[in-house]
Structure formats: C-alpha cells, structure tokens
Design a protein around this motif. Sequence first.
Motif, PDB file in Angstrom:
ATOM      1  N   LEU A 223       0.848  -1.191   0.000  1.00 46.39           N
ATOM      2  CA  LEU A 223       0.000   0.000   0.000  1.00 46.39           C
ATOM      3  C   LEU A 223       0.884   1.243   0.000  1.00 46.39           C
ATOM      4  CD1 LEU A 223      -3.104   0.858   0.506  1.00 46.39           C
ATOM      5  CD2 LEU A 223      -2.368   1.179   2.877  1.00 46.39           C
ATOM      6  N   ASN A 224       0.573   2.233  -0.891  1.00 46.47           N
ATOM      7  CA  ASN A 224       1.370   3.457  -0.869  1.00 46.47           C
ATOM      8  C   ASN A 224       0.718   4.522   0.004  1.00 46.47           C
ATOM      9  OD1 ASN A 224      -0.645   4.691  -2.363  1.00 46.47           O
ATOM     10  ND2 ASN A 224       0.527   4.754  -4.290  1.00 46.47           N
ATOM     11  N   SER A 225       1.336   5.693   0.077  1.00 42.33           N
ATOM     12  CA  SER A 225       0.902   6.721   1.017  1.00 42.33           C
ATOM     13  C   SER A 225      -0.449   7.333   0.654  1.00 42.33           C
ATOM     14  CB  SER A 225       1.963   7.828   1.094  1.00 42.33           C
ATOM     15  OG  SER A 225       2.194   8.382  -0.194  1.00 42.33           O
ATOM     16  N   THR A 226      -0.894   7.165  -0.588  1.00 41.02           N
ATOM     17  CA  THR A 226      -2.197   7.729  -0.991  1.00 41.02           C
ATOM     18  C   THR A 226      -3.328   6.745  -0.781  1.00 41.02           C
ATOM     19  OG1 THR A 226      -1.964   6.977  -3.286  1.00 41.02           O
ATOM     20  CG2 THR A 226      -1.026   9.132  -2.737  1.00 41.02           C
ATOM     21  N   GLY A 227      -3.021   5.576  -0.246  1.00 43.99           N
ATOM     22  CA  GLY A 227      -4.052   4.572  -0.037  1.00 43.99           C
ATOM     23  C   GLY A 227      -4.276   3.664  -1.231  1.00 43.99           C
ATOM     24  N   THR A 228      -3.393   3.730  -2.227  1.00 47.80           N
ATOM     25  CA  THR A 228      -3.510   2.888  -3.425  1.00 47.80           C
ATOM     26  C   THR A 228      -2.797   1.566  -3.199  1.00 47.80           C
ATOM     27  OG1 THR A 228      -3.545   4.843  -4.844  1.00 47.80           O
ATOM     28  CG2 THR A 228      -3.038   2.741  -5.900  1.00 47.80           C
ATOM     29  N   ILE A 229      -3.477   0.473  -3.509  1.00 54.81           N
ATOM     30  CA  ILE A 229      -2.861  -0.854  -3.403  1.00 54.81           C
ATOM     31  C   ILE A 229      -2.031  -1.091  -4.658  1.00 54.81           C
ATOM     32  CG2 ILE A 229      -3.278  -3.332  -3.315  1.00 54.81           C
ATOM     33  CD1 ILE A 229      -5.776  -2.768  -1.679  1.00 54.81           C
ATOM     34  N   LEU A 230      -0.730  -1.245  -4.488  1.00 58.06           N
ATOM     35  CA  LEU A 230       0.162  -1.465  -5.625  1.00 58.06           C
ATOM     36  C   LEU A 230       0.148  -2.911  -6.076  1.00 58.06           C
ATOM     37  CD1 LEU A 230       3.311   0.614  -4.571  1.00 58.06           C
ATOM     38  CD2 LEU A 230       1.358   1.332  -5.938  1.00 58.06           C
ATOM     39  N   LYS A 231       0.039  -3.824  -5.111  1.00 57.80           N
ATOM     40  CA  LYS A 231       0.068  -5.239  -5.473  1.00 57.80           C
ATOM     41  C   LYS A 231      -0.519  -6.070  -4.347  1.00 57.80           C
ATOM     42  CE  LYS A 231       3.094  -8.827  -7.353  1.00 57.80           C
ATOM     43  NZ  LYS A 231       4.447  -9.118  -7.874  1.00 57.80           N
ATOM     44  N   ASN A 232      -1.354  -7.023  -4.707  1.00 56.23           N
ATOM     45  CA  ASN A 232      -1.859  -8.016  -3.758  1.00 56.23           C
ATOM     46  C   ASN A 232      -0.975  -9.256  -3.832  1.00 56.23           C
ATOM     47  OD1 ASN A 232      -4.205  -6.833  -2.529  1.00 56.23           O
ATOM     48  ND2 ASN A 232      -5.255  -7.021  -4.497  1.00 56.23           N
ATOM     49  N   LEU A 233      -0.313  -9.588  -2.736  1.00 54.85           N
ATOM     50  CA  LEU A 233       0.429 -10.851  -2.693  1.00 54.85           C
ATOM     51  C   LEU A 233      -0.536 -12.009  -2.470  1.00 54.85           C
ATOM     52  CD1 LEU A 233       3.548  -9.755  -0.590  1.00 54.85           C
ATOM     53  CD2 LEU A 233       3.242  -9.758  -3.071  1.00 54.85           C
ATOM     54  N   THR A 234      -1.583 -11.774  -1.688  1.00 56.51           N
ATOM     55  CA  THR A 234      -2.704 -12.724  -1.570  1.00 56.51           C
ATOM     56  C   THR A 234      -3.993 -11.934  -1.765  1.00 56.51           C
ATOM     57  OG1 THR A 234      -2.956 -12.424   0.823  1.00 56.51           O
ATOM     58  CG2 THR A 234      -1.414 -14.121   0.093  1.00 56.51           C
ATOM     59  N   GLN A 235      -5.007 -12.588  -2.265  1.00 53.68           N
ATOM     60  CA  GLN A 235      -6.256 -11.889  -2.573  1.00 53.68           C
ATOM     61  C   GLN A 235      -7.129 -11.644  -1.353  1.00 53.68           C
ATOM     62  OE1 GLN A 235      -7.050 -10.485  -5.502  1.00 53.68           O
ATOM     63  NE2 GLN A 235      -5.008 -11.139  -6.149  1.00 53.68           N
ATOM     64  N   GLY A 236      -6.867 -12.358  -0.253  1.00 56.32           N
ATOM     65  CA  GLY A 236      -7.704 -12.194   0.935  1.00 56.32           C
ATOM     66  C   GLY A 236      -9.039 -12.889   0.756  1.00 56.32           C
ATOM     67  N   GLY A 237     -10.014 -12.436   1.551  1.00 53.43           N
ATOM     68  CA  GLY A 237     -11.332 -13.064   1.483  1.00 53.43           C
ATOM     69  C   GLY A 237     -11.402 -14.373   2.234  1.00 53.43           C
ATOM     70  N   TYR A 238     -10.383 -14.669   3.033  1.00 51.86           N
ATOM     71  CA  TYR A 238     -10.391 -15.901   3.812  1.00 51.86           C
ATOM     72  C   TYR A 238     -11.296 -15.707   5.038  1.00 51.86           C
ATOM     73  CZ  TYR A 238      -6.238 -17.021   1.043  1.00 51.86           C
ATOM     74  OH  TYR A 238      -5.366 -17.264   0.015  1.00 51.86           O
ATOM     75  N   PRO A 239     -11.722 -16.796   5.672  1.00 54.08           N
ATOM     76  CA  PRO A 239     -12.606 -16.679   6.846  1.00 54.08           C
ATOM     77  C   PRO A 239     -11.972 -15.825   7.929  1.00 54.08           C
ATOM     78  CG  PRO A 239     -12.514 -18.948   6.084  1.00 54.08           C
ATOM     79  CD  PRO A 239     -11.480 -18.207   5.305  1.00 54.08           C
ATOM     80  N   THR A 240     -12.796 -15.063   8.615  1.00 55.42           N
ATOM     81  CA  THR A 240     -12.295 -14.194   9.686  1.00 55.42           C
ATOM     82  C   THR A 240     -12.738 -14.648  11.076  1.00 55.42           C
ATOM     83  OG1 THR A 240     -14.209 -12.737   9.395  1.00 55.42           O
ATOM     84  CG2 THR A 240     -12.186 -12.175   8.188  1.00 55.42           C
ATOM     85  N   LYS A 241     -13.798 -15.468  11.141  1.00 56.09           N
ATOM     86  CA  LYS A 241     -14.294 -15.905  12.445  1.00 56.09           C
ATOM     87  C   LYS A 241     -13.441 -17.042  12.981  1.00 56.09           C
ATOM     88  CE  LYS A 241     -18.393 -17.529  14.917  1.00 56.09           C
ATOM     89  NZ  LYS A 241     -19.785 -17.995  14.816  1.00 56.09           N
ATOM     90  N   ASP A 242     -12.908 -16.843  14.187  1.00 51.91           N
ATOM     91  CA  ASP A 242     -12.113 -17.862  14.888  1.00 51.91           C
ATOM     92  C   ASP A 242     -10.919 -18.322  14.067  1.00 51.91           C
ATOM     93  OD1 ASP A 242     -13.834 -17.849  17.079  1.00 51.91           O
ATOM     94  OD2 ASP A 242     -15.198 -19.288  16.117  1.00 51.91           O
ATOM     95  N   VAL A 243     -10.371 -17.431  13.237  1.00 51.24           N
ATOM     96  CA  VAL A 243      -9.165 -17.732  12.462  1.00 51.24           C
ATOM     97  C   VAL A 243      -8.175 -16.590  12.657  1.00 51.24           C
ATOM     98  CG1 VAL A 243      -8.191 -18.174  10.178  1.00 51.24           C
ATOM     99  CG2 VAL A 243     -10.467 -19.048  10.750  1.00 51.24           C
ATOM    100  N   VAL A 244      -6.915 -16.927  12.860  1.00 56.45           N
ATOM    101  CA  VAL A 244      -5.877 -15.929  12.999  1.00 56.45           C
ATOM    102  C   VAL A 244      -4.869 -16.117  11.868  1.00 56.45           C
ATOM    103  CG1 VAL A 244      -4.464 -17.365  14.542  1.00 56.45           C
ATOM    104  CG2 VAL A 244      -4.189 -14.894  14.569  1.00 56.45           C
TER     105      VAL A 244
END
Length: 775
Positions: A223-244
């Motif tokens: 992420l750069n200083s303007t809030g722009t995502i330059l590159k996703n190394l992982t896409q995310g979207g994985y479960p958030t409940k009871d997962v770390v």
Amino acid sequence: MASLLFFIFLTAIITTEAQRGESIVNLGSSLTPTSKSSWQSQSGFYAFGFYQQANGYAVGVFFAGIPEKTVVWTANRDKPPALASVTLNFTSDGRLIMQSAQGIDTAIADPPERAASASMLDSGNFVLYNSDKKIIWQSFESPTNTLLQGQRLTVGNELFSSVSVSDQSTGIFRLKMQTDGNLVQYPVQTTDVAEYAYWASGTDGKGSNVSLCLDDDGRLYLLNSTGTILKNLTQGGYPTKDVVYFMRIDVDGIFRLFSHNLDKNGNFSVIWSSSNNKCDPKGLCGLNGFCTMNDQDANCLCLPDFASVIEGNWSSGCERNFTAESCKSKDGSMKYIMKAVPNTVWEDDSFSSLTILTKDDCEAACLKDCNCEAATYRDGVCRKQKLPLRFGRRVLGDVNNIAFIKVAISTSTINKIEPLGREKYSRKDIMILGISLSAFGLIMSVISAIAIYKNRVRAYRRVSNSGNVDLSMDVSLRSFTYSDLEKMTNGFKEELGRGSFGTVYKGTIWNGQKIVAVKRLEKVLTEGEREFQTEMKVIGRTHHKNLVRLLGYCHDGENRLLVYEYMSNGSLANILFKPEKKLFWDERIEIARNIAKGILYLHEECESQIIHCDIKPQNILMDEYRCPKISDFGLAKLLKPDQTNTFTGIRGTKGYVAPEWHRNQPVTIKADVYSFGIVLLELICCRKNVDWSFPEEEAILEEWAYSCFEALELDKLVSDQDVDKRQLERILKVGLWCILDEPSLRPSMKKVLLMLEGTVDIPIPPSPTSFLSTV
C-alpha cells in the motif's frame, strides 16, 4: 486531501484498536520466568513476557491461547538468554527494564518519554501509554520476523529470520521494504543490489512510502501513502471468524502467510509463500556449500574434498578437509587437480574473466594459475575465483553451468586419480599434458593480464583523478565526497577518538537514521595514504560479525576518510580498565571467544590471509550489546596465497608486540596470537598488561600471571567471587600458551578457540620466556 483523509482514517482505526480488548499493566508491576511470567491480552490469546530459549529466558510477545507457544516478537533478540533469577520490572518511574540478580538493567523498550501504563492488546501489539493515554511505544513499530493482522512493515524497515525455530536470534535472511517501493529478500550482510536479491515484489518505482500490510481476512498487500494498493500478494477473502493469520520470514529464508483455526485447535497452515523452491534463498548452505532439492526439501552439499564446519548446521558452511599449500612442490610437479561440480550457479566474485572455447580449457587455466582456487564456466566464459564460494545451488537441466574446484593431490596417488571421469594418466601423459598446458597457460596469462589491466583502468577512472590509490578490489563500498562527510559530521564537530594516523568523528547517514564513525586520516602524504589503502584492501573484503564493518570512503583531493559502522560502547579498553563499567566473568570469557573468532577469520577464512599486527583492547570496539569487533587495520599485512611469513619493520603497540618483531625474524600469523594472549590475560585480570601502580613483582602482567599459575594462587588474579576455578585455570593456560616467545610453540587461532570453548585438553604451559635462549 485524499491522503490526509486516509491518514486520519487509519489513525482512528489504530486508536480504536488500541482501546479495544486491552489488559492494563500498572506501574510497579513485575514478572519473573518461574512465577508470574507474562501479561496476557484481555482475550488471553496473546501474552507479553518470558518464554524459554536455550538454557535461559527471553522476553517477547507470543501466542498464549493455543498449544503452540509461537513467538511473534522478541526484545533484544541478539542478547544471550537471561537466567531464571532475572525480573522484568515496569518501574514506578515508567521504565520497562529487565534486572539481573547483580542489579544490571537492560531496557526492553525505549519510548521518548516515561510511560504511565502498558497493555497487551488483543491484536498482539504490546504498547506503552503516557499519562494522556496516548501510545508512546509499541511492538508493532519494531517487528522482528513476523507481521500480525493490522500490522505494517513500513518503508526502510526490515524483517530478519531467526537462527532456528528454538532460537529467536537474528538469522541469515532479511526482507526489506525499500524506499523505491520494492519489497525484496536478501541474505544478511549484503548490500541492497539486484545481484544479491532472491525474491522481489516487482513494485519498484510504482509509489513512495510503500508499506507491506496484512488484513484480518488474510490479504497481504503493498500500500502506498495515498491509499492505493500497488500489489496483492494474496487476494484475501479468507474466513475471519475464529481464524488468525500472520506472516513470517522463516528460518529457511522464505516468507509465508500462515492461518490457524481456533475451533479446530490444529497446527498452523501455510496459505501462501514467496517461493516454492526451498533452494532459492541465497546463502542457505553457507560458504563453500550448495543447495540441491530432494523431492520438495532442500539439502546442502559441500564442494569436493570439503566437509561441514558444524555437522547439521547448514549455515556454518564447509571447509577444506586438506591443508592448502603452495600450488607446486619443490620438483615443480602439481599438487592439485580440478574436480567438477556440474549444474550449479554461484555468486560471480571473479578476479579474472576469460573467453574460452571449452570447459576443459577453463579447468586447465585455473589449474595453472596459483591464484585460482575455483572457476565457473558458462557459454564460453571462464571466471576464475578465490574461495570461499557463496550462494551456490544446483539448477537441474542447466548443463551449461559448471564449477571446477582445486583440490589437493599427493604424489603417491597421482597415477590413481581419474579427474572428471576421464582415463587414468601415466606420469608421461601428465608431463606431456603439463607442457601443453604451460604453453596454453602463457597465452591465457597474456589475455588475463590485458583483461585485468582494462578492468583496473576502468576502476581508476571511477575515483578522484588527483589520487593514486587502488580501489579496484571487489568490495561494495559507497563513495562519499568531502562535503558529504562535512555535512554528515556537522563540520566534524563530535570527536569519538584520536589515534596516530587521524581522528574519528561521529556522523549520521540515511537522513540521520543511522549513526556512523568517520575516520579522517591526517598524515595523508605518507603513513595516512598507506593506512587508507591498507584499510580499504583489508577490511573492505571482510565480512564477519566480529570485525568492524567498513561502509564507505572519501578519496577527494588530498582528503582521505573512511566511514565505519558506529560502536556505541567505545573500545574494550574503555570498559575493561574502568571499575565503574565492570564486566562480569562470563561476559569477559564470551568477549574473548568472539575476539578469537574474528582473528581466526582473518588468519584462515579470508580471501587473503591477513596479519592484523595491532591487536589490543583499544582496537577492539564494542557494539550496543557489548559484542566485540576488531578494528583499525591500517598496520595489517596481507599475505600472498603461497606466503606464510613476511619481513617488515616493527608494527603494533608496545606491550602487545610479539618478541619476533624485535629480533628481526620473519613475522607470521602467530604474532597476532601473542597479542591476543596479552589481551586475554588483561580480560582475566581486568587490568593493563603493564601497570607500575602495582608492586614491582605484579607490574608486568604476563610475569605475574605465570608466577601465580606456578604457585597455584590463581585467586590473586581475579576479584570476581563467582569465578569457576577450573575454568579460570583453563583460560589462564590458554593465555600463557599464546604468549610463548617461540612462535612455533604458540597454538593457531583455531586451536585457541577450541581451547576457549573447552573442546580440547590443554597441557601445562612452560614459562613464557623459557625458550628465549633457543631462538
């Protein structure tokens, strides 16, 4: 405007997170390794406090709510493990310190102001607050090898791997968020250049103030200083409940994203990694070793006729299992043959590059060159190199890459050798081959001379036209102008020390982020010029944790300056000879071992064998952790590959100079052994080697030490009450062996180190001067 709004939004998130799920730690609270050992977050998932490391304890943040006690942050990670008697105190005046039983304080955090409270947050961030409830220090801002959810690796910062799963000390790989926007992996002790990188995000030039971020849903991105995502190394979207989720640069040099399902209470799972080839990290196998893949696992192999320095420890590298001698015997016959290591790539650290038609020609060219210890061949180009070789790995299918290693051969077995799988040679065949190779070698020498001359001409053009110093050695140093150094030192304002050749000043680089020591040589036309060249040639080629690192130089008109890493604790002399800075016995012995390791590197592990010539406490500098580093190489002597001694005028400092200097005898590496022996006696006794404030019989330390040894009165030598008498006797015997008048009777530094570590027996030493009459 958009960037300002983003910053306000981000600050609000951080502040909210800081206030949520916190467990307040008040002034006056304390922890011990054996009773109340940690402060947990409100959820009980994270904890800050003591965890076991080796035979002692370290302080850090770790997962407490799961069976795997995984460490995610460590304080003072390169300090030795603490004893069970230590206490972690959050003092009434707002300091977070670890106190030993002897009353020695070690800071765990360094906030800009005194803290009023602390908290272990549910995010895994340990924070200190001031009286206004504002965060003044947080573990998230100084990550070690791990990023947690919501944490960022900001521009200019690095993550360093650990030594092992059980040892959180700094390992051999780093992940750096560069100022150019690129996230890059390097081995440690290398410069930030492409040739040393083994993984990069490819985002250089795409933004400023870029950070590596990890979100709650497992998205890892830049992420750069303007809030722009330059590159996703992982896409995310994985479960958030009871997962770390957390990201870590592992011991093997690969950084990975892990997940852990709290419901299933299982192990951590890898959901992304920077590389699938475990041989990609450069330096995994240490010096003279190379990495091969065995199914999906990495395996390290040594060069032919080499063996592991420490069995089972890959990063320790490999060393010869034969003694390297002159490349020709007295009758002119060769003492070496070449052995091939096919399908491998190595760092190009060549001193000569030849255009040769075949790999056999490359092999022959190295064999005939006494300076060549290895050669690499690819696509008609032969590169001669010296050992050690670095960053080796096998590349299957790449048959064009081959390395040739020079190994020893005995006369009795010369007819039995089948080099590279070819037919056995008779003596007549070898003679004919030798004559042919000699003729060929002559031609190659001419070609090499021309190539070397051209390389040197190009190197000379890169430096100031007003000087004649040879800066063409293979070192990666930064060149500074004199005006640069004037600004860095604020006009040479703060003096750190003064020696016979010049003065050392305190300065800063990287916009004031890194403190350095700038040595200005003042006798430029004579000794200063010679010292400048010597230090450049010697320390510019060395890479060892117990040698002071040279960062750059200035060769501007008549100005000669050298820029070194800054040693915050001054010299060993400043600490050792001042009662108020008393070193404990174990510290002194560890310092002795580390000095020995540094000298051993100079004597046996460097590209060129080096005699330091001026080992003394004033030339041993101490870093912030009181780890010693040898400095001041201006008097050093470089030995040629086939040279074991040298004749030269007396060098060094009175009291530390070996007797052979005064007798006009050839000087060997044993001169440094003598100087080390004197330093070792000073470390034992915490006093100078000559001090006339003592009674006459005690004034000369080496004589008094031997008389106490002979009379079995070792207690007179030390004031420490907790010294192991058997260890004291052992260490004293090492020192007495080192200071014998006859150089050949002194042990090598390798033997000295083994004796200091207690792995070999030490016979009773004779009187240091008992052999004087035989010399």
